[in-house]
Enzyme design. Structure first.
Site, PDB file in Angstrom:
ATOM      1  CG  HIS A 116      -2.298  -0.440   0.976  1.00  0.00           C
ATOM      2  ND1 HIS A 116      -3.051  -1.087   1.934  1.00  0.00           N
ATOM      3  CD2 HIS A 116      -3.104  -0.331  -0.112  1.00  0.00           C
ATOM      4  CE1 HIS A 116      -4.255  -1.359   1.427  1.00  0.00           C
ATOM      5  NE2 HIS A 116      -4.300  -0.908   0.198  1.00  0.00           N
ATOM      6  CG  ASP A 118      -0.602   3.655   4.099  1.00  0.00           C
ATOM      7  OD1 ASP A 118      -0.970   2.900   3.178  1.00  0.00           O
ATOM      8  OD2 ASP A 118      -0.834   3.412   5.300  1.00  0.00           O
ATOM      9  CG  ASP A 230      -1.986  -1.920   7.449  1.00  0.00           C
ATOM     10  OD1 ASP A 230      -1.338  -1.650   8.480  1.00  0.00           O
ATOM     11  OD2 ASP A 230      -2.281  -1.078   6.583  1.00  0.00           O
ATOM     12  CG  HIS A 305      -1.679   1.824  10.083  1.00  0.00           C
ATOM     13  ND1 HIS A 305      -3.010   1.721   9.778  1.00  0.00           N
ATOM     14  CD2 HIS A 305      -1.035   1.951   8.895  1.00  0.00           C
ATOM     15  CE1 HIS A 305      -3.172   1.771   8.456  1.00  0.00           C
ATOM     16  NE2 HIS A 305      -1.982   1.921   7.901  1.00  0.00           N
TER      17      HIS A 305
END
Length: 353
Positions: A116, A118, A230, A305
């Site tokens: 991703h 980010d 994540d 995060h």
């Protein structure tokens, strides 16, 4: 009366002295400011060593793709045995690593949890600081799930001209051509680093449709840290984190994100509302992270995060539910935070900002 006159005279003298000092200070303001600047430079340029007998976790990016003035995008680093290991490199990662005094010349690699934006936006600057900042003579290793080699090659291509300019300007002694950029490779779950007493194990997590996606466990000198990456809840996280001193878990608060979705719909922004509706499904809620920490029997749970980013006085809303499942220490990391696991296994949190 005499005492009163003496007191008034003293006050006048003191006031005059203050006035003179202010006038002189104003006249010498540039000199004073330059001295303050020099003092700040001395502190900034001096080494800020991390104790070699500690395992240090640096929070160099605790935010998400949602804009935040106070949180850079995803980046966590671990210093163990004098070596630096960087996990993800979102926008602002290099800035914070440098500000925290991270030993970029001793970086052994960047380990990506997934691809991703980010988590990769800051790779170019991280590689640059590793190269020119420490006169590196080999590229910075970049390891991650399938697609990492493609991402690394693209960053190298984007920075080719920049690298040439810097070598031409500073000379090969300061900017050795062989040290520029990244050395990327795709990895699979399992032990991905085992050297200098540090073992790093990648494990698969559930961030579908982003796949593969990893978390990492770092073991050194009887101490251990697990980084969730994540992920939605998965038994793999519990298995990997079992017995860790610290579990670093990403966190999304579904109640607050739900309010963001409702606000977007009320404002007529259906597309943004849909994004807020989609994202809870592949992230950990505070309660789910707490349940994983309890099941894995970790000593401490730390959130990064952070979704959504809120002012510090509202952060109590973010972690609701985590403490119902996990009885150990829980805290929300901020950029600049450092957690140190000492040789005696004590866990201490400080800030470098």
């Amino acid at each position: 009366m005499a005492a009163t006159r003496r007191m008034k005279s003293s006050i006048v003298i003191i006031a005059a002295a203050i006035a003179i000092a202010l006038v002189l200070g104003y006249m010498q303001r540039d000199l004073i400011l330059l001295r303050l600047f020099d003092r700040a430079l001395a502190q900034a340029m001096a080494d800020r060593p991390f104790a070699d007998d500690g395992m240090h976790i640096l929070f160099c990016g605790t935010g998400s793709p949602l804009p935040s003035r106070d949180r850079a995008e995803a980046c966590t680093a671990v210093i163990a045995g004098g070596q630096l290991f960087i996990f993800d490199a979102g926008e602002g990662a290099a800035r914070n690593l440098m500000a925290m005094g991270a030993p970029m010349g001793r970086a052994r690699g960047v380990f990506l949890t997934h691809l991703h934006s980010d988590h990769i936006n800051g790779l170019g600057n991280v590689a640059l600081q590793h190269w020119v900042g420490s006169t590196a003579r080999a590229p910075l290793p970049l390891l991650g799930p399938a697609g990492t080699a493609q991402v690394g090659a693209a960053f190298n291509a984007a920075y080719t001209l920049d690298a040439g300019y810097r070598t031409a300007h500073h000379g090969p002694a300061v900017a050795p051509p062989a040290g520029t950029g990244l050395a990327p490779r795709d990895i699979a779950p399992g032990v991905v680093h085992d050297a200098g007493g540090v073992r790093i194990t990648a494990f698969a997590v559930n961030h579908a449709p982003v796949a593969p996606a990893f978390g990492y466990r770092i073991d050194w000198a009887g101490r251990s840290v697990t980084i969730s990456g994540d992920t939605a809840p998965t038994p793999a996280l519990i298995a990997a984190a079992r017995g860790s001193d610290v579990l670093i878990a990403e966190m999304l608060n579904p109640q607050l994100v739900g309010r963001m979705e409702a606000a977007a719909r009320a404002a007529g922004n259906a597309e943004r509302a849909q994004i807020f509706a989609d994202i809870p499904g592949y992230h950990l809620t505070p309660k789910q992270a707490g349940e994983a920490a309890a099941a894995a029997k970790v000593k401490q749970l730390t959130f990064t995060h952070i979704v959504p980013a809120v002012p510090p006085f509202m952060e109590g809303l973010l972690t609701r539910g985590a403490g119902d499942a996990f009885s150990g220490p829980i805290h929300i990391a901020a950029d600049g935070d450092v957690i140190t696991i000492g040789a005696d296994k004590t866990i201490e949190r400080t800030s470098r900002f």
